[in-house]
Write a protein that holds these residues in place. Structure first.
Motif, PDB file in Angstrom:
ATOM      1  N   GLY A 124       0.774  -1.235   0.000  1.00  0.00           N
ATOM      2  CA  GLY A 124       0.000   0.000   0.000  1.00  0.00           C
ATOM      3  C   GLY A 124       0.805   1.284   0.000  1.00  0.00           C
ATOM      4  N   ARG A 125       2.072   1.208  -0.459  1.00  0.00           N
ATOM      5  CA  ARG A 125       2.837   2.443  -0.618  1.00  0.00           C
ATOM      6  C   ARG A 125       2.970   2.745  -2.098  1.00  0.00           C
ATOM      7  NH1 ARG A 125       8.203   1.609   2.876  1.00  0.00           N
ATOM      8  NH2 ARG A 125       7.228   0.998   4.828  1.00  0.00           N
ATOM      9  N   ILE A 126       1.828   2.768  -2.767  1.00  0.00           N
ATOM     10  CA  ILE A 126       1.870   2.858  -4.222  1.00  0.00           C
ATOM     11  C   ILE A 126       2.458   4.198  -4.653  1.00  0.00           C
ATOM     12  CG2 ILE A 126       0.530   2.717  -6.335  1.00  0.00           C
ATOM     13  CD1 ILE A 126      -1.494   1.089  -4.733  1.00  0.00           C
ATOM     14  N   ASN A 127       3.456   4.074  -5.520  1.00  0.00           N
ATOM     15  CA  ASN A 127       4.105   5.260  -6.042  1.00  0.00           C
ATOM     16  C   ASN A 127       4.014   5.135  -7.556  1.00  0.00           C
ATOM     17  OD1 ASN A 127       5.955   7.061  -7.062  1.00  0.00           O
ATOM     18  ND2 ASN A 127       7.382   6.811  -5.360  1.00  0.00           N
ATOM     19  N   MET A 128       2.999   5.784  -8.134  1.00  0.00           N
ATOM     20  CA  MET A 128       2.698   5.548  -9.546  1.00  0.00           C
ATOM     21  C   MET A 128       3.871   5.873 -10.463  1.00  0.00           C
ATOM     22  SD  MET A 128       0.142   3.855  -9.856  1.00  0.00           S
ATOM     23  CE  MET A 128      -0.325   3.672 -11.548  1.00  0.00           C
ATOM     24  N   SER A 129       4.682   6.854 -10.078  1.00  0.00           N
ATOM     25  CA  SER A 129       5.788   7.192 -10.977  1.00  0.00           C
ATOM     26  C   SER A 129       6.793   6.035 -11.018  1.00  0.00           C
ATOM     27  CB  SER A 129       6.448   8.500 -10.560  1.00  0.00           C
ATOM     28  OG  SER A 129       7.176   8.325  -9.381  1.00  0.00           O
ATOM     29  N   ASN A 130       7.009   5.354  -9.880  1.00  0.00           N
ATOM     30  CA  ASN A 130       7.888   4.186  -9.893  1.00  0.00           C
ATOM     31  C   ASN A 130       7.334   3.094 -10.794  1.00  0.00           C
ATOM     32  OD1 ASN A 130       9.760   5.237  -8.224  1.00  0.00           O
ATOM     33  ND2 ASN A 130       9.230   4.002  -6.425  1.00  0.00           N
ATOM     34  N   VAL A 131       6.013   2.893 -10.714  1.00  0.00           N
ATOM     35  CA  VAL A 131       5.383   1.868 -11.545  1.00  0.00           C
ATOM     36  C   VAL A 131       5.554   2.206 -13.016  1.00  0.00           C
ATOM     37  CG1 VAL A 131       3.196   0.754 -12.123  1.00  0.00           C
ATOM     38  CG2 VAL A 131       3.722   1.301  -9.745  1.00  0.00           C
ATOM     39  N   ALA A 132       5.349   3.495 -13.349  1.00  0.00           N
ATOM     40  CA  ALA A 132       5.478   3.919 -14.741  1.00  0.00           C
ATOM     41  C   ALA A 132       6.910   3.710 -15.235  1.00  0.00           C
ATOM     42  CB  ALA A 132       5.079   5.386 -14.884  1.00  0.00           C
ATOM     43  N   ILE A 133       7.892   4.082 -14.380  1.00  0.00           N
ATOM     44  CA  ILE A 133       9.299   3.898 -14.776  1.00  0.00           C
ATOM     45  C   ILE A 133       9.578   2.416 -14.982  1.00  0.00           C
ATOM     46  CG2 ILE A 133      11.694   4.171 -14.063  1.00  0.00           C
ATOM     47  CD1 ILE A 133      10.812   6.607 -12.454  1.00  0.00           C
ATOM     48  N   GLN A 134       9.041   1.583 -14.087  1.00  0.00           N
ATOM     49  CA  GLN A 134       9.259   0.138 -14.210  1.00  0.00           C
ATOM     50  C   GLN A 134       8.755  -0.351 -15.566  1.00  0.00           C
ATOM     51  OE1 GLN A 134       6.550  -2.544 -12.677  1.00  0.00           O
ATOM     52  NE2 GLN A 134       8.026  -4.069 -11.976  1.00  0.00           N
ATOM     53  N   ALA A 135       7.531   0.068 -15.914  1.00  0.00           N
ATOM     54  CA  ALA A 135       6.956  -0.369 -17.188  1.00  0.00           C
ATOM     55  C   ALA A 135       7.811   0.103 -18.357  1.00  0.00           C
ATOM     56  CB  ALA A 135       5.529   0.155 -17.318  1.00  0.00           C
ATOM     57  N   ALA A 136       8.242   1.359 -18.289  1.00  0.00           N
ATOM     58  CA  ALA A 136       9.039   1.914 -19.390  1.00  0.00           C
ATOM     59  C   ALA A 136      10.366   1.180 -19.519  1.00  0.00           C
ATOM     60  CB  ALA A 136       9.263   3.403 -19.164  1.00  0.00           C
ATOM     61  N   VAL A 137      11.034   0.953 -18.367  1.00  0.00           N
ATOM     62  CA  VAL A 137      12.336   0.277 -18.400  1.00  0.00           C
ATOM     63  C   VAL A 137      12.184  -1.138 -18.968  1.00  0.00           C
ATOM     64  CG1 VAL A 137      14.123  -0.726 -16.924  1.00  0.00           C
ATOM     65  CG2 VAL A 137      13.391   1.614 -16.555  1.00  0.00           C
ATOM     66  N   THR A 138      11.137  -1.842 -18.517  1.00  0.00           N
ATOM     67  CA  THR A 138      10.924  -3.209 -18.995  1.00  0.00           C
ATOM     68  C   THR A 138      10.717  -3.230 -20.499  1.00  0.00           C
ATOM     69  OG1 THR A 138       9.859  -3.706 -16.892  1.00  0.00           O
ATOM     70  CG2 THR A 138       9.555  -5.292 -18.666  1.00  0.00           C
TER      71      THR A 138
END
Lengths: 267, 262
Positions: free
Chosen positions: B225-239
């Protein structure tokens, strides 16, 4: 005896030169080994900091010293694993070794001594880099250094023979990975590899003292980082010698009984 | 695409049938998983005997992260690692010829040939630790969060897969690369702690060279529950980025291949 010494000298020299050829490979291998203690170091240092600077008598500087010495001791701890020996028995690789004039143990030992030489050479720059990155606290002193060197050599020989002796189990059964893994798991926790002994609960420390694991790993580290008084250091060296004797007996008995059962599968 | 899925299914079936002949291996795997888990949990309890929080993570938050780490490593050992190892042998011995001769995309083929099914035990164990940690945390979960967690975990697995494949492409130029894998594996073991706990230089390595930050820490943050959408977006982009780059390098590598000993 003289002959044995000459043979060892030649074998160590050849193996050393052989190993020195794989420069990049050696470096990668060593770098990989450095990462594991850094995980523990970061974890325990974070704890020490949240605890007001120290934990069970270890300051961040002590912990850094512990895990940097760790990287050297870990290297000297590498031995022919029982898995390796099991493979020899299972696949028959032991047969040609038996035909040689010396006991196979000597060839292995010489090879691992060479590995110590090469490994220590490669370790020096890594140790310097870690020193610079983590600023450890060492008490120094010639006597400590000498005892440390002695305990390091003893930890290598003692663990090498002990683990070699464990490999003798393979003469009776070759489905042994579970036993070996259990052995190594207990070793990881009680030897000081995961955590300095002082951070274990009291009862676990007592168990660790009577088992061999601590004496081949945590003990030399505690010597060099200055956690032990002189009598404790001398006693520790004595205990190492004692375990070496026990391991030698186990090995000789196990080998003599086991080799009769060996039937050279697959060779 | 459909053909690949059918093929992957057939390989899986074959692996299962083969392994079921050696049922004792299941017991051994069970035992080894138990040892590994016990060790990890002992460390956890040692740490939290001394403190309430480690780098801002409470005991059960860290336990959940450990569960995710266990699942990820199990997936690597179940599928990614054995496939890449087989690829390495193929390149060294020249038997990679047989892959190229078959009428299906080579990258797909080399990625689905091997499965070590007993690693499922580890996956189950990891999920159990994760669920236990979450229950003890007692934080409410909503469906969107769980879906996002599934997505980030999947992306993490894909990312690790592309890293392995990228490294194995080096083998087309220099034959011996097992040391690189060993190094990668060792560094990856740092993923059992949240990366923000490490000093800066280690964080950089764990984000860009061995991306455990994306593969483990990001999904863990989502599920606790410490959702950090920018981290998620970066993860998707990097992948996505690594996936495309790897595909490109792979096609280049195929051209390099000349059948070592054939």
């Amino acid at each position: 005896m003289r002959l044995l010494w000459d043979i060892y000298r030649k074998m160590v020299l050849t193996s050393t030169l052989e190993m020195l050829q794989y420069r990049l490979g050696n470096l990668f291998w060593l770098l990989g080994m450095v990462f594991e203690p850094m995980i523990y170091l970061v974890m325990w240092s974070a704890l020490a900091n949240e605890n007001g600077g120290s934990i069970a008598g270890y300051t961040a500087g002590n912990l850094a010293a512990y895990y940097i010495a760790w990287t050297l001791v870990r290297q000297w701890n590498i031995a022919l694993t029982p898995f390796g020996f099991e493979q020899r028995v299972r696949e028959g690789g032991l047969t040609p070794l038996l035909l040689r004039p010396l006991h196979p143990f000597h060839y292995d030992m010489a090879g691992f001594i060479a590995m110590r030489i090469v490994g220590t050479l490669y370790w020096i720059p890594i140790g310097v880099a870690l020193w610079w990155l983590f600023s450890p606290v060492y008490p120094g002193g010639w006597l400590t250094l000498v005892i440390f060197a002695l305990s390091l050599v003893l930890s290598f020989v003692m663990r090498f023979v002990l683990v070699y002796a464990l490999g003798m189990v393979s003469f009776w059964t070759t489905r042994v990975s579970a036993i070996f893994n259990l052995y190594f798991a207990v070793e990881t926790i009680l030897s000081g590899r995961l955590v300095p002994q002082a951070l274990l609960p009291e009862w676990a420390q007592r168990i660790a003292n009577v088992l061999p694991f601590r004496w081949s790993f945590g003990f030399p580290i505690e010597v060099i980082i200055g956690k032990l008084a002189l009598p404790e250091m001398v006693l520790g060296l004595g205990i190492q010698l004692g375990w070496l004797a026990v391991a030698t007996v186990l090995f000789v008995v196990g080998w003599n009984a086991g080799i009769k059962r060996y039937s050279a599968v697959g060779a | 695409m459909r053909r690949s899925i059918v093929l992957a299914w057939q390989y899986l079936r074959l692996a299962v049938m083969n392994e079921l002949l050696y049922r004792i291996n299941f017991v051994i795997q069970l035992f080894e998983t138990a040892i590994a888990l016990a060790t990890a949990l002992v460390v956890l309890s040692l740490v939290y005997a001394q403190t309430e929080s480690l780098g801002g993570w409470s005991r059960y938050e860290l336990q959940s992260l450990l569960g995710i780490y266990t699942v990820l490593t199990a997936v690597v050992q179940m599928s990614i690692q054995p496939n890449i190892e087989r690829l390495m042998t193929d390149i060294q011995k020249g038997t990679f010829d047989f892959v190229l001769l078959k009428p299906i995309d080579a990258q797909v083929q080399i990625s689905i040939r091997e499965v070590r099914i007993w690693q499922l035990v580890d996956i189950v164990a990891g999920v159990a630790i994760l669920i236990d940690g979450l229950v003890r945390l007692g934080a409410p979960l909503d469906a969107g969060q769980v879906a996002l967690f599934g997505l980030t975990l999947l992306l993490g697995i894909v990312l690790i897969y592309t890293m392995w494949l990228l490294m194995s492409c080096i083998a087309f130029w220099v034959i011996r690369v097992d040391n690189i894998f060993e190094l990668f594996d060792n560094i990856a073991s740092a993923g059992r702690l949240p990366v923000d706990i490490y000093p800066r230089w280690m964080r950089v390595i764990l984000t860009y060279l061995v991306p455990m930050a994306f593969a483990v820490t990001v999904p863990a943050e989502v599920i606790i529950g410490r959702i950090n959408m920018s981290n998620v977006a970066i993860q998707a982009a990097v992948t996505l980025g690594f996936f495309v780059v790897t595909r490109f390098v792979w096609t280049k590598a195929l051209v390099r291949y000349n059948g070592a000993s054939a």
